[in-house]
Design a protein around this motif. Sequence first.
Motif, PDB file in Angstrom:
ATOM      1  N   LYS A 172      45.866  79.655  86.167  1.00  0.00           N
ATOM      2  CA  LYS A 172      46.634  79.079  87.421  1.00  0.00           C
ATOM      3  C   LYS A 172      48.146  78.967  87.461  1.00  0.00           C
ATOM      4  O   LYS A 172      48.816  79.565  88.434  1.00  0.00           O
ATOM      5  CB  LYS A 172      45.912  77.806  87.642  1.00  0.00           C
ATOM      6  CG  LYS A 172      44.300  77.720  87.932  1.00  0.00           C
ATOM      7  CD  LYS A 172      44.050  76.345  87.939  1.00  0.00           C
ATOM      8  CE  LYS A 172      42.541  76.310  88.388  1.00  0.00           C
ATOM      9  NZ  LYS A 172      42.073  74.795  88.251  1.00  0.00           N
ATOM     10  N   LEU A 173      48.561  78.556  86.366  1.00  0.00           N
ATOM     11  CA  LEU A 173      50.180  78.978  86.364  1.00  0.00           C
ATOM     12  C   LEU A 173      50.590  80.227  86.570  1.00  0.00           C
ATOM     13  O   LEU A 173      51.592  80.465  87.450  1.00  0.00           O
ATOM     14  CB  LEU A 173      50.552  78.500  84.910  1.00  0.00           C
ATOM     15  CG  LEU A 173      51.968  78.261  84.609  1.00  0.00           C
ATOM     16  CD1 LEU A 173      52.781  77.170  85.509  1.00  0.00           C
ATOM     17  CD2 LEU A 173      52.366  78.019  83.396  1.00  0.00           C
ATOM     18  N   ASP A 174      50.067  81.190  86.193  1.00  0.00           N
ATOM     19  CA  ASP A 174      50.292  82.539  86.323  1.00  0.00           C
ATOM     20  C   ASP A 174      50.176  82.958  87.771  1.00  0.00           C
ATOM     21  O   ASP A 174      51.064  83.626  88.449  1.00  0.00           O
ATOM     22  CB  ASP A 174      49.556  83.709  85.564  1.00  0.00           C
ATOM     23  CG  ASP A 174      50.104  85.109  85.716  1.00  0.00           C
ATOM     24  OD1 ASP A 174      51.067  85.279  85.573  1.00  0.00           O
ATOM     25  OD2 ASP A 174      49.045  85.826  86.095  1.00  0.00           O
ATOM     26  N   SER A 175      49.140  82.682  88.544  1.00  0.00           N
ATOM     27  CA  SER A 175      48.936  82.813  89.712  1.00  0.00           C
ATOM     28  C   SER A 175      50.226  82.184  90.600  1.00  0.00           C
ATOM     29  O   SER A 175      50.811  82.891  91.708  1.00  0.00           O
ATOM     30  CB  SER A 175      47.656  82.132  90.531  1.00  0.00           C
ATOM     31  OG  SER A 175      46.788  83.280  89.851  1.00  0.00           O
ATOM     32  N   ALA A 176      50.503  80.785  90.398  1.00  0.00           N
ATOM     33  CA  ALA A 176      51.481  80.102  90.855  1.00  0.00           C
ATOM     34  C   ALA A 176      52.853  80.673  90.912  1.00  0.00           C
ATOM     35  O   ALA A 176      53.649  81.004  91.768  1.00  0.00           O
ATOM     36  CB  ALA A 176      51.502  78.621  90.532  1.00  0.00           C
ATOM     37  N   ALA A 177      53.038  81.267  89.733  1.00  0.00           N
ATOM     38  CA  ALA A 177      54.342  81.964  89.437  1.00  0.00           C
ATOM     39  C   ALA A 177      54.583  83.332  89.924  1.00  0.00           C
ATOM     40  O   ALA A 177      55.591  83.386  90.585  1.00  0.00           O
ATOM     41  CB  ALA A 177      54.561  82.216  87.849  1.00  0.00           C
ATOM     42  N   ASP A 178      53.460  83.905  90.242  1.00  0.00           N
ATOM     43  CA  ASP A 178      53.485  85.067  90.928  1.00  0.00           C
ATOM     44  C   ASP A 178      53.970  85.022  92.420  1.00  0.00           C
ATOM     45  O   ASP A 178      54.636  85.626  93.070  1.00  0.00           O
ATOM     46  CB  ASP A 178      52.052  85.865  90.760  1.00  0.00           C
ATOM     47  CG  ASP A 178      51.801  86.585  89.519  1.00  0.00           C
ATOM     48  OD1 ASP A 178      52.714  86.669  88.754  1.00  0.00           O
ATOM     49  OD2 ASP A 178      50.595  86.788  89.255  1.00  0.00           O
ATOM     50  N   LEU A 179      53.291  83.894  92.981  1.00  0.00           N
ATOM     51  CA  LEU A 179      53.384  83.675  94.377  1.00  0.00           C
ATOM     52  C   LEU A 179      54.977  83.161  94.449  1.00  0.00           C
ATOM     53  O   LEU A 179      55.805  83.325  95.502  1.00  0.00           O
ATOM     54  CB  LEU A 179      52.525  82.422  94.979  1.00  0.00           C
ATOM     55  CG  LEU A 179      52.583  82.078  96.387  1.00  0.00           C
ATOM     56  CD1 LEU A 179      52.456  83.192  97.221  1.00  0.00           C
ATOM     57  CD2 LEU A 179      51.763  80.933  96.732  1.00  0.00           C
ATOM     58  N   ILE A 180      55.191  82.252  93.612  1.00  0.00           N
ATOM     59  CA  ILE A 180      56.810  81.685  93.864  1.00  0.00           C
ATOM     60  C   ILE A 180      57.806  83.002  93.693  1.00  0.00           C
ATOM     61  O   ILE A 180      58.650  82.973  94.233  1.00  0.00           O
ATOM     62  CB  ILE A 180      56.908  80.639  92.806  1.00  0.00           C
ATOM     63  CG1 ILE A 180      56.170  79.362  93.093  1.00  0.00           C
ATOM     64  CG2 ILE A 180      58.376  80.384  92.822  1.00  0.00           C
ATOM     65  CD1 ILE A 180      56.064  78.670  92.122  1.00  0.00           C
ATOM     66  N   PHE A 181      57.405  83.747  92.742  1.00  0.00           N
ATOM     67  CA  PHE A 181      58.451  84.911  92.376  1.00  0.00           C
ATOM     68  C   PHE A 181      58.485  85.796  93.564  1.00  0.00           C
ATOM     69  O   PHE A 181      59.572  86.373  94.078  1.00  0.00           O
ATOM     70  CB  PHE A 181      57.931  85.498  91.364  1.00  0.00           C
ATOM     71  CG  PHE A 181      59.063  86.563  90.586  1.00  0.00           C
ATOM     72  CD1 PHE A 181      60.148  86.178  90.262  1.00  0.00           C
ATOM     73  CD2 PHE A 181      58.653  88.189  90.824  1.00  0.00           C
ATOM     74  CE1 PHE A 181      61.215  87.364  89.830  1.00  0.00           C
ATOM     75  CE2 PHE A 181      59.857  88.885  90.614  1.00  0.00           C
ATOM     76  CZ  PHE A 181      61.045  88.497  89.780  1.00  0.00           C
ATOM     77  N   LEU A 182      57.211  86.156  94.142  1.00  0.00           N
ATOM     78  CA  LEU A 182      57.164  87.076  95.378  1.00  0.00           C
ATOM     79  C   LEU A 182      57.744  86.531  96.557  1.00  0.00           C
ATOM     80  O   LEU A 182      58.676  87.055  97.223  1.00  0.00           O
ATOM     81  CB  LEU A 182      55.746  86.997  95.562  1.00  0.00           C
ATOM     82  CG  LEU A 182      55.339  88.047  96.898  1.00  0.00           C
ATOM     83  CD1 LEU A 182      55.638  89.328  96.730  1.00  0.00           C
ATOM     84  CD2 LEU A 182      54.161  87.657  97.540  1.00  0.00           C
ATOM     85  N   ILE A 183      57.929  85.326  96.769  1.00  0.00           N
ATOM     86  CA  ILE A 183      58.565  84.708  97.966  1.00  0.00           C
ATOM     87  C   ILE A 183      59.950  84.768  97.502  1.00  0.00           C
ATOM     88  O   ILE A 183      60.833  85.119  98.450  1.00  0.00           O
ATOM     89  CB  ILE A 183      58.135  82.940  98.050  1.00  0.00           C
ATOM     90  CG1 ILE A 183      56.437  83.058  98.783  1.00  0.00           C
ATOM     91  CG2 ILE A 183      59.148  82.353  99.048  1.00  0.00           C
ATOM     92  CD1 ILE A 183      55.965  81.575  98.614  1.00  0.00           C
ATOM     93  N   ALA A 184      60.508  84.516  96.473  1.00  0.00           N
ATOM     94  CA  ALA A 184      61.800  84.352  96.273  1.00  0.00           C
ATOM     95  C   ALA A 184      62.486  85.735  96.284  1.00  0.00           C
ATOM     96  O   ALA A 184      63.498  85.997  97.089  1.00  0.00           O
ATOM     97  CB  ALA A 184      62.280  83.908  94.887  1.00  0.00           C
ATOM     98  N   ALA A 185      61.923  86.764  95.783  1.00  0.00           N
ATOM     99  CA  ALA A 185      62.131  88.345  95.771  1.00  0.00           C
ATOM    100  C   ALA A 185      62.139  88.663  97.267  1.00  0.00           C
ATOM    101  O   ALA A 185      62.966  89.258  97.779  1.00  0.00           O
ATOM    102  CB  ALA A 185      61.045  88.961  94.954  1.00  0.00           C
ATOM    103  N   ALA A 186      60.976  88.457  97.865  1.00  0.00           N
ATOM    104  CA  ALA A 186      60.918  88.868  99.340  1.00  0.00           C
ATOM    105  C   ALA A 186      62.087  88.114 100.292  1.00  0.00           C
ATOM    106  O   ALA A 186      62.678  88.882 100.961  1.00  0.00           O
ATOM    107  CB  ALA A 186      59.761  88.356  99.979  1.00  0.00           C
ATOM    108  N   VAL A 187      62.367  86.999 100.056  1.00  0.00           N
ATOM    109  CA  VAL A 187      63.675  86.293 100.678  1.00  0.00           C
ATOM    110  C   VAL A 187      65.024  87.333 100.509  1.00  0.00           C
ATOM    111  O   VAL A 187      65.606  87.481 101.307  1.00  0.00           O
ATOM    112  CB  VAL A 187      63.921  85.078 100.400  1.00  0.00           C
ATOM    113  CG1 VAL A 187      65.220  84.471 100.745  1.00  0.00           C
ATOM    114  CG2 VAL A 187      62.825  84.098 100.862  1.00  0.00           C
ATOM    115  N   GLY A 188      65.245  87.900  99.374  1.00  0.00           N
ATOM    116  CA  GLY A 188      66.439  88.566  99.009  1.00  0.00           C
ATOM    117  C   GLY A 188      66.261  89.896  99.323  1.00  0.00           C
ATOM    118  O   GLY A 188      67.349  90.594  99.749  1.00  0.00           O
TER     119      GLY A 188
END
Length: 190
Positions: A80-96
């Motif tokens: 679950k932590l991995d899935s959450a981290a993937d989503l958070i990282f995806l959003i941060a990268a997409a914003v940039g």
Amino acid sequence: MYRKTIAGRKMPMPDTGKRDKIITLANALTAARILCAAVLFCVPPLSAAFRVIYALGGITDMLDGPAARHAGAVSAFGAKLDSAADLIFLIAAAVGILPTLWLLLPAAIWYAAAAIGLLRLCTGAVSAIKLHRFTAAHTGLNKLSGLLLFALPFLLHWQGITWYAAGVCMICGAAAVEELILCLTGRLRP
């Protein structure tokens, strides 16, 4: 408790009779990815610092799963932590990254990306209906798609970026169709 293999089969997770350890190397790597995502919001998009932090986040994503399996520390919490981290990282990268890609790539690429997104949503809906949860297959095509998408920020100034993006869309499209077929035929399991 079970985990999925690449073929979508259920494999029992180790049961030691103890509660899941929360502090493991794998979970530390996953937490580092969340930290990388937070830093991505603080550095100029696509700067050298952005690319270094982005690369570190990607490396943690590649290493956390093998670290958990090697240490016998696979856990529901870690997943679950991995899935959450993937989503958070995806959003941060997409914003940039997305604002620059929006300016660089032709409309046809964006239409293809939208179609792939719709296929992914269909797979999610079928998965939710048939399996009563969202599942994702770790197929070879999905892994290749992720690797090719991950490389995009490092190739933005290459003159062949449009052709690269078109190739990525083809592979991502094939991966999306493959996953939908796996889900529809019942070969994708929770």
